[in-house]
Design an enzyme around this catalytic site. Sequence first.
Site, mmCIF file in Angstrom:
data_model
loop_
_atom_site.group_PDB
_atom_site.id
_atom_site.type_symbol
_atom_site.label_atom_id
_atom_site.label_comp_id
_atom_site.label_asym_id
_atom_site.label_seq_id
_atom_site.Cartn_x
_atom_site.Cartn_y
_atom_site.Cartn_z
ATOM 1 N N ASP A 96 3.516 9.304 -1.472
ATOM 2 C CA ASP A 96 2.539 8.761 -2.428
ATOM 3 C C ASP A 96 1.186 9.402 -2.464
ATOM 4 O OD1 ASP A 96 1.241 7.201 -4.469
ATOM 5 O OD2 ASP A 96 2.371 5.550 -4.106
ATOM 6 N N ASP A 197 -0.070 9.534 -7.970
ATOM 7 C CA ASP A 197 -0.704 8.498 -8.551
ATOM 8 C C ASP A 197 -1.654 8.841 -9.717
ATOM 9 O OD1 ASP A 197 -1.330 5.401 -8.353
ATOM 10 O OD2 ASP A 197 -3.423 6.285 -7.681
ATOM 11 N N GLU A 249 2.900 9.433 -11.946
ATOM 12 C CA GLU A 249 2.659 8.002 -12.524
ATOM 13 C C GLU A 249 1.707 8.453 -13.782
ATOM 14 O OE1 GLU A 249 0.579 3.697 -11.688
ATOM 15 O OE2 GLU A 249 -0.352 5.427 -10.941
ATOM 16 N N HIS A 323 5.028 -1.936 -6.901
ATOM 17 C CA HIS A 323 3.920 -2.533 -6.446
ATOM 18 C C HIS A 323 2.674 -3.160 -7.271
ATOM 19 C CE1 HIS A 323 2.573 1.482 -6.789
ATOM 20 N NE2 HIS A 323 1.232 1.169 -6.542
ATOM 21 N N ASP A 324 2.762 -2.554 -8.520
ATOM 22 C CA ASP A 324 1.625 -3.058 -9.217
ATOM 23 C C ASP A 324 2.187 -3.966 -10.489
ATOM 24 O OD1 ASP A 324 -0.418 -1.622 -8.374
ATOM 25 O OD2 ASP A 324 0.147 0.224 -9.576
#
Length: 551
Positions: A96, A197, A249, A323-324
Site C-alpha cells: 500500500d 492510496d 484508490e 479497512h475504511d
Amino acid sequence: MKDIQKKVIYQLYPKSFKDSDGNGIGDIQGIISKVPYLAELGIDMIWMNPIFVSPQMDNGYDITDYYAIDPVFGTMADFEELVSKLKQHGIEIMFDMVFNHTSTTHEWFQKALAGDKEYQDYYIIRDPKEDGSLPTNWGSKFGGEAWAPFGDTGKYYLHLFDVTQADLNWRNPKVRQELQKVVNFWLEKGIKGFRFDVLNLIGKDVALVDSQGSNEKSLYTDRPIVHDYIHELNQASFGTLEDIITVGEMSSTTVENGILYSNPDRNELSMIFSFHHLKVDYKDGEKWTDHPFDFLELKRILNEWQAGMSDGNGWNALFWNNHDQPRANSRFGDPQRYPFETASMLAQTIHLLRGTPYIYQGEEIGMTNPDYDDISVYRDIESHNAYRDLKLAGLTHQEAMHIIKKKSRDNSRTPMQWDNSLHAGFTTGEPWLQVAANYPEVNVEKERAEGKIFRYYQELIRIRKEHAVIADGSYEGIRLDDPEVFAYIRENEEEKVLVLNHFYAGDYTISIPEEWVNKASSFLAGNYGERQLAPSFTLKPYETIAFRITK
C-alpha cells in the site's frame, strides 16, 4: 500480471490480523503463522495496509519513512521471510503506497520546516489571502480546515486529510522521482503489486481557488495531469516489468476516468477502486447519517461501472469491504438471522462480475460490525471527529453513537477472530482495538469445522480460475428495475452464465424468459444448493444462484 482476470486478492490489515508477541498489535510474524490459512482459502495475492515507519495518527497512512518497516510490525528480515513463505504457496504481496501525502514527521517536511527551500517545494505551501484568511476555503476530509500554519513562517501547508498528513507537491519533478525510487526499491524486495492510496488527488492545479459550494472535490480530484503522473510512474518503475498488478484508490472518480486509468493500452494502472456503490446509504450524500441503502441506486451504479468499463476496456477492482468501510453483511444484509445466506450472496454477487475480486480479512468467515457502545472504544480519528460534530449538531450521545456504530471505519478494523479463546486468539495481550463480542460464535476455527461461508469463498475462487466466461466474459445487466434482485449475464463465445442475487429476506418469485428456460442449462453455484431453472423461479431469502446456459 498474466491472467489478471483469474486472480483473487485478499486484503490483510496487519495491525488486526495476528499478533505474535502479545503486545496487542498484529505483526509480520503473526501473518507468517497464518500463511497456510491464506493458502487454504486459495487466494493469489495479499494486499497489506501500510507497514512503514509511522506515528500512526491515521493507522499508518501517515508515513515517516517509505523505506523502513515500522518496528511495531517487525523487521526487514521478517518481511523478507514473509515474502519467501508466501511464494512457497504461490501467493504474492501487494504493498500500500501513500503518495498523496507524508507524515509531518517525514524527513522532507522536517527539512522544509527548518527553512530548506528545496524541501519546501516538496509540499503545497501557500501565503494567506490579502485579508489574512486561509489560502482557500477547502475542508479537510477528516473535518476542519484543509490548511494549517507552516511553522512560524506565516504561510500555510495543505492537508486534505489529518493535520499531520501534509500533501505532496507532485508538480515538482524531484518529488515524482523520489516516489519512483520508492516503488523500485520494493520491486527489488519482491513486491509484485501496489495499491496507491487516494491516487487521483495528486494532481493539484498551480493556482488553487476557493470552492463554490458543491464543487470542492472537483478542484483537486481527477485533474487531467494525474494521468500524466501515473503514466510517468508506470514507465519509470512497475511498468518495466510484466508481472506487476497495480490498483488505484480513486475517490469520487467517473467511469470515463476509470477507463483512462485502467485501459492497458494507456500504461497507467491494472485496475481501480471506485466507491460510489458504497455511498448508497448516505442521506443527501452525507456519510454520518442513518439511512437505509437504496437498492435500485446500488444496482444502477454497479451496472454503470460494469457496462462502462467493459465497453472502454477498463478493469474494475470488485469489493464490498475494506479497512475504511463498515462490514457489508451488517450493511446490506441480515447477519443475525441469515449469516451464511447474506455472506454468500454478497460474495457471489461480486465474484461473478467482470473484474478482480478482493476479499477483506474476516469476510470469508462472516465477521460483522462490532456494535461498540462507548465512543472511547473507537480508535479511528475520523469517528471521533464525527462524534464531536454530531454532538455539536444537537444529537444526543445515543443518537450520535447509533450513527457511529453504523459508519465507523473501525467496524472493519477489529481484530481477526481466529478462535473462541480470550481476544479471539488474536493476541495474548490487550488488543489495540476491542474484539467484536460475537467472536465465540464467529471465528475461523468454528467456521472451518462446521460453517459454510469459508467453503463458499473457496468455491467462488475455484470457479473464477476454471471458467473463462467468469474471468473474461462480457457483462450485461438485466432486470435493472427489479426491486429485490440484481441479475446479470456473463457471456463468451462458448457459453452464457445467468446470475440472480436476491438482496432481501422472504421468498420472491420472478419470471425467467422462455429463451433461457428452453435451452440446456446447468447449475453453477448457489447458496441453497442445486436447483433447476424454471419459467417461474422463487428465490429464497438472500439467495444467490448462477446457471450455465448453452448457447
